[in-house]
Design a protein around this motif. Structure first.
Motif, PDB file in Angstrom:
ATOM      1  N   ALA A  22      13.265   3.741   8.812  1.00 13.83           N
ATOM      2  CA  ALA A  22      11.828   3.996   9.003  1.00 13.83           C
ATOM      3  C   ALA A  22      11.351   5.098   8.065  1.00 13.83           C
ATOM      4  O   ALA A  22      10.284   4.973   7.449  1.00 13.83           O
ATOM      5  CB  ALA A  22      11.542   4.359  10.457  1.00 13.83           C
ATOM      6  N   PHE A  23      12.129   6.179   7.925  1.00 12.20           N
ATOM      7  CA  PHE A  23      11.756   7.257   6.996  1.00 12.20           C
ATOM      8  C   PHE A  23      11.693   6.734   5.563  1.00 12.20           C
ATOM      9  O   PHE A  23      10.751   7.023   4.825  1.00 12.20           O
ATOM     10  CB  PHE A  23      12.759   8.413   7.047  1.00 12.20           C
ATOM     11  CG  PHE A  23      12.909   9.096   8.374  1.00 12.20           C
ATOM     12  CD1 PHE A  23      11.905   9.070   9.331  1.00 12.20           C
ATOM     13  CD2 PHE A  23      14.069   9.788   8.668  1.00 12.20           C
ATOM     14  CE1 PHE A  23      12.046   9.712  10.546  1.00 12.20           C
ATOM     15  CE2 PHE A  23      14.230  10.440   9.879  1.00 12.20           C
ATOM     16  CZ  PHE A  23      13.222  10.405  10.825  1.00 12.20           C
ATOM     17  N   ASN A  24      12.716   5.966   5.165  1.00 19.34           N
ATOM     18  CA  ASN A  24      12.807   5.479   3.790  1.00 19.34           C
ATOM     19  C   ASN A  24      11.709   4.480   3.443  1.00 19.34           C
ATOM     20  O   ASN A  24      11.405   4.291   2.265  1.00 19.34           O
ATOM     21  CB  ASN A  24      14.167   4.845   3.525  1.00 19.34           C
ATOM     22  CG  ASN A  24      15.296   5.854   3.500  1.00 19.34           C
ATOM     23  OD1 ASN A  24      15.075   7.059   3.561  1.00 19.34           O
ATOM     24  ND2 ASN A  24      16.513   5.366   3.418  1.00 19.34           N
ATOM     25  N   ASN A  25      11.136   3.842   4.441  1.00 21.19           N
ATOM     26  CA  ASN A  25      10.083   2.855   4.198  1.00 21.19           C
ATOM     27  C   ASN A  25       8.687   3.403   4.475  1.00 21.19           C
ATOM     28  O   ASN A  25       7.709   2.663   4.415  1.00 21.19           O
ATOM     29  CB  ASN A  25      10.330   1.585   5.022  1.00 21.19           C
ATOM     30  CG  ASN A  25      11.385   0.709   4.379  1.00 21.19           C
ATOM     31  OD1 ASN A  25      11.429   0.548   3.165  1.00 21.19           O
ATOM     32  ND2 ASN A  25      12.263   0.156   5.203  1.00 21.19           N
ATOM     33  N   ASP A  26       8.579   4.678   4.754  1.00 18.87           N
ATOM     34  CA  ASP A  26       7.280   5.310   4.982  1.00 18.87           C
ATOM     35  C   ASP A  26       6.798   5.878   3.642  1.00 18.87           C
ATOM     36  O   ASP A  26       7.370   6.828   3.115  1.00 18.87           O
ATOM     37  CB  ASP A  26       7.429   6.423   6.021  1.00 18.87           C
ATOM     38  CG  ASP A  26       6.105   7.037   6.439  1.00 18.87           C
ATOM     39  OD1 ASP A  26       5.221   7.203   5.569  1.00 18.87           O
ATOM     40  OD2 ASP A  26       5.975   7.383   7.622  1.00 18.87           O
ATOM     41  N   VAL A  27       5.754   5.291   3.087  1.00 14.87           N
ATOM     42  CA  VAL A  27       5.272   5.679   1.763  1.00 14.87           C
ATOM     43  C   VAL A  27       4.882   7.160   1.735  1.00 14.87           C
ATOM     44  O   VAL A  27       5.176   7.871   0.767  1.00 14.87           O
ATOM     45  CB  VAL A  27       4.105   4.783   1.312  1.00 14.87           C
ATOM     46  CG1 VAL A  27       3.487   5.291   0.012  1.00 14.87           C
ATOM     47  CG2 VAL A  27       4.578   3.348   1.138  1.00 14.87           C
ATOM     48  N   ALA A  28       4.254   7.663   2.792  1.00 10.25           N
ATOM     49  CA  ALA A  28       3.860   9.079   2.820  1.00 10.25           C
ATOM     50  C   ALA A  28       5.084   9.993   2.749  1.00 10.25           C
ATOM     51  O   ALA A  28       5.063  11.012   2.053  1.00 10.25           O
ATOM     52  CB  ALA A  28       3.042   9.380   4.075  1.00 10.25           C
TER      53      ALA A  28
END
Length: 180
Positions: A22-28
């Motif tokens: 989830a962290f790695n796929n969060d653009v922000a």
């Protein structure tokens, strides 16, 4: 395991992988970290990276460094560590990501950085830790300065991030500076 007042640094476990995905796929999160341009990452890739790193044997998985999950309030909120340890120069590069945005700007990253630096200087016998940060990452630069890092150089308009070129800031801290 390294224990601070609010964070614990511990080994990354297989159960952490969905949260890391989830962290790695969060653009922000990716843009705040100033790494490579954001690309979608599959769960299979996260698992493969984890298995490759843990299959390396030894304490550092063969990577010349140490990685930690950052845990607060019973959950993983990010990850950090040092990599590319130079055994002759006694240097390494620091990396950190606070992936849970609810923990941004609240001092959790600073506490994690201080724990990693203590580990690097006191237990790994490093003499210098450095990092690279995008010039627009003012929150990160403030946190690094609060932990003793000083700007050592700046590569002007060196990286492409979020639609514009940005400076790459090189920062470092010596063991003696951190211990003061």
């Amino acid at each position: 395991m390294l224990q601070g007042e609010r964070v614990t640094l511990r080994a990354v476990e297989r159960d952490d992988l969905p949260r890391i995905l989830a962290f790695n796929n969060d653009v922000a999160v990716e843009l705040a970290g100033g790494g490579d341009p954001p690309w979608p990452q599959s769960f299979a890739r996260v698992v493969a990276d984890f298995e490759r790193d843990t299959a390396g044997g030894g304490r550092d998985g063969g990577k010349g460094g140490v990685n930690f999950a950052i845990e607060a309030d019973g959950q993983i909120i990010g990850f950090c560590g040092v990599r590319d340890v130079d055994p002759f120069g006694r240097t390494a590069e620091l990396g950190i990501t606070i992936g849970d945005k609810a923990y941004w700007g609240r001092g959790y990253g600073r506490e994690a950085i201080r724990l990693v630096l203590d580990h690097a200087f006191r237990l790994l016998n490093l003499r210098r830790v450095f990092l690279r940060v995008h010039g627009r990452n003012e929150r990160g630069i403030r946190a690094y300065r609060a932990c003793g890092f000083v700007e050592e150089g700046r590569l002007r308009q060196h990286v492409w991030s979020d639609g514009a070129y940005d400076d790459l800031v090189l920062m470092g801290v010596m063991r003696e500076e951190f211990q003061k």
